[in-house]
Design an enzyme around this catalytic site. Structure first.
Site, mmCIF file in Angstrom:
data_model
loop_
_atom_site.group_PDB
_atom_site.id
_atom_site.type_symbol
_atom_site.label_atom_id
_atom_site.label_comp_id
_atom_site.label_asym_id
_atom_site.label_seq_id
_atom_site.Cartn_x
_atom_site.Cartn_y
_atom_site.Cartn_z
ATOM 1 N N GLY A 160 0.817 -1.219 0.000
ATOM 2 C CA GLY A 160 0.000 0.000 0.000
ATOM 3 C C GLY A 160 0.844 1.260 0.000
ATOM 4 N N CYS A 161 1.919 1.245 0.775
ATOM 5 C CA CYS A 161 2.786 2.428 0.874
ATOM 6 C C CYS A 161 3.538 2.660 -0.438
ATOM 7 C CB CYS A 161 3.760 2.278 2.040
ATOM 8 S SG CYS A 161 2.906 2.107 3.627
ATOM 9 N N THR A 162 3.935 1.573 -1.080
ATOM 10 C CA THR A 162 4.616 1.692 -2.364
ATOM 11 C C THR A 162 3.645 2.231 -3.421
ATOM 12 O OG1 THR A 162 6.159 -0.076 -1.810
ATOM 13 C CG2 THR A 162 5.879 0.421 -4.153
#
Length: 154
Positions: free
Chosen positions: A45-47
């Site tokens: 998700g962060c990527t």
């Protein structure tokens, strides 16, 4: 600290970026800032969120925005994350969670029935005068740029 809301003055923060340089909100006076908080470098998700903002960085800067990411990861972790995904903006290493707490982005989370403390994924849009004009608490990680721009262009 009480919860921040739209219309509040954004708390002035200072932190070290991926190049070990001090970054402060004061450095961006006169610019609009997209300040996003994310849990961990190189997680799905962060990527997706970081790459979406980076892929659209030219469009965002053309509209007067600067992008700053904040997570509790180390400077070294941020350097690797930026290199791996060719990210085009500053990431602040908030290892002491001072900025996260200042922006109410550190708090109680639940997963699989367990409660723990962690990063609350949030994005703050700060105007040229340092006022919070929009807070996103439900971030669309894969389409965050469009989420931001469509909300601000209403």
């Amino acid at each position: 600290m009480s919860a921040l809301k739209e219309g509040d003055k954004a708390p002035i923060f200072k932190g070290l970026n991926q190049d070990n340089n001090t970054i402060s909100l004061d450095d961006f006076k006169g610019k609009k800032v997209i300040l996003y908080f994310y849990p961990k470098d190189n997680t799905p998700g962060c990527t997706a969120e970081s790459c979406n903002l980076s892929d659209n960085y030219d469009e965002l800067t053309n509209q007067g925005f600067e992008v700053i990411g904040v997570s509790p990861d180390s400077i070294t972790s941020h350097q690797k994350f930026i290199a791996k995904h060719s990210l085009r903006f500053n990431l602040i290493a908030d290892t002491e969670k001072e900025i996260l707490e200042m922006y109410n982005a550190w708090g109680e989370k639940k997963m699989y029935g367990k409660t723990y403390m962690g990063v609350l994924r949030k994005t703050f849009i700060i105007d040229e005068e340092g006022t919070i004009i929009k807070i996103f608490e439900k971030v669309k990680t894969k389409d965050h740029t469009n989420q931001i721009l469509s909300e601000l262009n209403k």
